[in-house]
Design a protein around this motif. Sequence first.
Motif, PDB file in Angstrom:
ATOM      1  N   GLY A 139       0.710  -1.233   0.081  1.00  0.00           N
ATOM      2  CA  GLY A 139       0.162  -0.113   0.031  1.00  0.00           C
ATOM      3  C   GLY A 139       0.940   1.404  -0.029  1.00  0.00           C
ATOM      4  N   THR A 140       2.257   1.319   0.250  1.00  0.00           N
ATOM      5  CA  THR A 140       3.069   2.336   0.372  1.00  0.00           C
ATOM      6  C   THR A 140       4.096   2.228  -0.566  1.00  0.00           C
ATOM      7  OG1 THR A 140       4.222   1.187   1.971  1.00  0.00           O
ATOM      8  CG2 THR A 140       2.487   2.647   2.749  1.00  0.00           C
ATOM      9  N   ALA A 141       3.987   1.132  -1.496  1.00  0.00           N
ATOM     10  CA  ALA A 141       5.287   1.045  -2.381  1.00  0.00           C
ATOM     11  C   ALA A 141       5.532   2.014  -3.192  1.00  0.00           C
ATOM     12  CB  ALA A 141       5.247  -0.283  -3.161  1.00  0.00           C
ATOM     13  N   ASP A 142       4.448   2.904  -3.665  1.00  0.00           N
ATOM     14  CA  ASP A 142       4.809   4.053  -4.712  1.00  0.00           C
ATOM     15  C   ASP A 142       4.597   5.039  -4.094  1.00  0.00           C
ATOM     16  OD1 ASP A 142       4.691   2.129  -6.809  1.00  0.00           O
ATOM     17  OD2 ASP A 142       2.769   1.884  -7.063  1.00  0.00           O
ATOM     18  N   VAL A 143       4.852   5.498  -2.897  1.00  0.00           N
ATOM     19  CA  VAL A 143       4.879   6.711  -2.392  1.00  0.00           C
ATOM     20  C   VAL A 143       5.814   7.532  -2.587  1.00  0.00           C
ATOM     21  CG1 VAL A 143       4.687   7.811  -0.209  1.00  0.00           C
ATOM     22  CG2 VAL A 143       2.958   5.966  -0.497  1.00  0.00           C
ATOM     23  N   ARG A 144       6.153   8.676  -2.815  1.00  0.00           N
ATOM     24  CA  ARG A 144       7.204   9.326  -3.124  1.00  0.00           C
ATOM     25  C   ARG A 144       7.344  10.547  -2.403  1.00  0.00           C
ATOM     26  NH1 ARG A 144       5.344  10.024  -9.203  1.00  0.00           N
ATOM     27  NH2 ARG A 144       3.687  10.822  -7.945  1.00  0.00           N
ATOM     28  N   ALA A 145       8.604  10.944  -2.087  1.00  0.00           N
ATOM     29  CA  ALA A 145       8.853  12.372  -1.155  1.00  0.00           C
ATOM     30  C   ALA A 145       7.732  13.435  -1.493  1.00  0.00           C
ATOM     31  CB  ALA A 145      10.181  12.859  -1.531  1.00  0.00           C
ATOM     32  N   GLY A 146       7.242  14.045  -0.659  1.00  0.00           N
ATOM     33  CA  GLY A 146       6.179  15.013  -0.924  1.00  0.00           C
ATOM     34  C   GLY A 146       4.919  14.977  -1.254  1.00  0.00           C
ATOM     35  N   ASP A 147       4.459  13.337  -1.481  1.00  0.00           N
ATOM     36  CA  ASP A 147       3.253  13.013  -1.567  1.00  0.00           C
ATOM     37  C   ASP A 147       2.303  13.546  -0.595  1.00  0.00           C
ATOM     38  OD1 ASP A 147       3.698  12.235  -3.836  1.00  0.00           O
ATOM     39  OD2 ASP A 147       3.679   9.872  -3.606  1.00  0.00           O
ATOM     40  N   ARG A 148       1.152  13.698  -0.764  1.00  0.00           N
ATOM     41  CA  ARG A 148       0.044  13.921   0.570  1.00  0.00           C
ATOM     42  C   ARG A 148      -0.546  12.648   0.566  1.00  0.00           C
ATOM     43  NH1 ARG A 148      -0.767  18.738   2.790  1.00  0.00           N
ATOM     44  NH2 ARG A 148      -2.950  18.154   3.315  1.00  0.00           N
ATOM     45  N   VAL A 149      -0.266  11.677   1.587  1.00  0.00           N
ATOM     46  CA  VAL A 149      -1.002  10.469   1.838  1.00  0.00           C
ATOM     47  C   VAL A 149      -2.000  10.341   2.739  1.00  0.00           C
ATOM     48  CG1 VAL A 149      -0.276   8.142   2.334  1.00  0.00           C
ATOM     49  CG2 VAL A 149       1.381   9.423   1.101  1.00  0.00           C
ATOM     50  N   LEU A 150      -3.032   9.825   2.429  1.00  0.00           N
ATOM     51  CA  LEU A 150      -4.154   9.423   3.507  1.00  0.00           C
ATOM     52  C   LEU A 150      -4.268   8.119   3.776  1.00  0.00           C
ATOM     53  CD1 LEU A 150      -7.356  11.358   4.474  1.00  0.00           C
ATOM     54  CD2 LEU A 150      -7.515   8.798   3.931  1.00  0.00           C
ATOM     55  N   ILE A 151      -4.273   7.642   5.095  1.00  0.00           N
ATOM     56  CA  ILE A 151      -4.317   6.287   5.313  1.00  0.00           C
ATOM     57  C   ILE A 151      -5.479   6.050   6.087  1.00  0.00           C
ATOM     58  CG2 ILE A 151      -3.397   4.243   6.489  1.00  0.00           C
ATOM     59  CD1 ILE A 151      -0.537   5.579   6.060  1.00  0.00           C
ATOM     60  N   ASN A 152      -6.811   5.503   5.880  1.00  0.00           N
ATOM     61  CA  ASN A 152      -8.131   5.185   6.409  1.00  0.00           C
ATOM     62  C   ASN A 152      -7.933   4.309   6.927  1.00  0.00           C
ATOM     63  OD1 ASN A 152     -10.783   6.397   6.997  1.00  0.00           O
ATOM     64  ND2 ASN A 152     -11.492   4.989   5.479  1.00  0.00           N
ATOM     65  N   GLY A 153      -8.158   4.153   8.361  1.00  0.00           N
ATOM     66  CA  GLY A 153      -8.056   3.117   9.412  1.00  0.00           C
ATOM     67  C   GLY A 153      -6.500   2.848   9.762  1.00  0.00           C
ATOM     68  N   GLY A 154      -6.021   3.966   9.932  1.00  0.00           N
ATOM     69  CA  GLY A 154      -4.414   3.923  10.054  1.00  0.00           C
ATOM     70  C   GLY A 154      -4.102   3.362  11.673  1.00  0.00           C
ATOM     71  N   GLY A 155      -4.963   3.451  12.646  1.00  0.00           N
ATOM     72  CA  GLY A 155      -4.691   3.015  13.979  1.00  0.00           C
ATOM     73  C   GLY A 155      -4.680   1.514  14.186  1.00  0.00           C
ATOM     74  N   GLY A 156      -4.912   0.677  13.044  1.00  0.00           N
ATOM     75  CA  GLY A 156      -5.067  -0.824  13.228  1.00  0.00           C
ATOM     76  C   GLY A 156      -3.559  -1.441  12.795  1.00  0.00           C
ATOM     77  N   GLY A 157      -3.633  -2.931  12.456  1.00  0.00           N
ATOM     78  CA  GLY A 157      -2.470  -3.440  12.121  1.00  0.00           C
ATOM     79  C   GLY A 157      -1.536  -3.101  11.054  1.00  0.00           C
ATOM     80  N   SER A 158      -2.321  -2.994  10.138  1.00  0.00           N
ATOM     81  CA  SER A 158      -1.596  -2.356   8.735  1.00  0.00           C
ATOM     82  C   SER A 158      -1.306  -1.047   8.700  1.00  0.00           C
ATOM     83  CB  SER A 158      -2.651  -2.507   7.682  1.00  0.00           C
ATOM     84  OG  SER A 158      -3.051  -4.055   7.389  1.00  0.00           O
ATOM     85  N   GLY A 159      -2.047  -0.082   9.497  1.00  0.00           N
ATOM     86  CA  GLY A 159      -1.611   1.246   9.523  1.00  0.00           C
ATOM     87  C   GLY A 159      -0.512   1.434  10.292  1.00  0.00           C
TER      88      GLY A 159
END
Length: 320
Positions: A139-159
């Motif tokens: 889920g984060t493999a293509d994230v680049r520096a400066g990207d604005r990323v939102l993770i929905n459900g971020g307080g669980g295991g994957s988050g």
Amino acid sequence: MRAIVYGRYGQPDELRVEDVPVPEPKADQVLVEVVATSVNLTDWEGLTGRPAYARIGSGLRRPGKRVLGSDIAGVVSAVGREVTEFAPGDAVFGDNLWIKGGFAEFAVIPEKALAPKPDTLSFAQASVIPQTGAIARHGTADVRAGDRVLINGGGGGSGSFAIPLAKRAGAHVTAVDNAGKLDFMRSLGADEVIDYREVDFTATGQRYDRILDLVASRSVFSYRRALSPGGVYQCVGGSVPTMLRLLTAGTIVGRLSGRRIGVLGVKDGPEGFGPVTELCASGDLDVHVDRTYALEDVPEALARIGEGLTLGKIVIEVRS
Ligand SMILES: NC(=O)c1ccc[n+]([C@@H]2O[C@H](COP(=O)([O-])OP(=O)(O)OC[C@H]3O[C@@H](n4cnc5c(N)ncnc54)[C@H](OP(=O)(O)O)[C@@H]3O)[C@@H](O)[C@H]2O)c1
């Protein structure tokens, strides 16, 4: 051996401790004496039978697989005749999503789902990584520096892996979960946090370059609205109607609007969770264990997940 079994989809009170036969490994399987097993949202989904996809491969009306538990870490006890990579006594871990059976003293698991346990990780820590580590990594493999990323459900295991991975890539991270998990997500590195019970992140006017959704429930148009031009929305779980809409209308709406909207394919097995394992083993990524329970307390552990109280992951210590 002792196992936690259930015979009907429902709540944690359907689960009970039972003496069952030790499973026999097939030719390509390994019998593992389970030392620790972590609890995933997929276990809760398998217990309740909801969303409906949780019944695929088990039973539509009643669970065909009577013992839940996917992520296991333990010691090889026996191997099938075609197994070449592991031998009795090896310390191993892996995700047994398709067979399950981890809430027990022994479990069989395909050889290809297993990896050697790094010496620097305890069995409990190793058991946390496979399923959620693979999701977070893909889920984060293509994230680049400066990207604005939102993770929905971020307080669980994957988050708990995805937030620090996105930060390591140089992104500005907004994490969404219930109010009790906001401080936890900040401690993982989130720059901004949102309580999903108070605020609909698709209706704030903010736009994101990437959205990783662990619990999709909104319309395709809501997700499009929350994406910047060229942005990518991917979900890994959520309600079945939402996921079907994402796979169909999502693809079209995304293309027509210059965005990508769809469902993330997660590669399971060591290839999927290997990169996160390396970071955890070298101390560059933390493993977050909310609580540990004994095998007979699996119903209590699952109830905690159902009540929305877990920060990161829960671990069942089967053998001390
Ligand atoms: N694609 C694949 O190959 C694959 C494989 C395995 C699993 N999965 C899926 O991947 C997901 C894994 O998630 P996980 O292991 O990280 O689960 P998790 O540990 O349960 O975390 C999910 C988090 O989402 C929160 N949440 C629930 N409803 C929400 C909402 N409407 N908005 C925002 N947050 C919400 C939960 O909080 P509460 O406590 O408030 O509910 C929880 O903190 C599951 O959906 C699972 O089915 C996919």
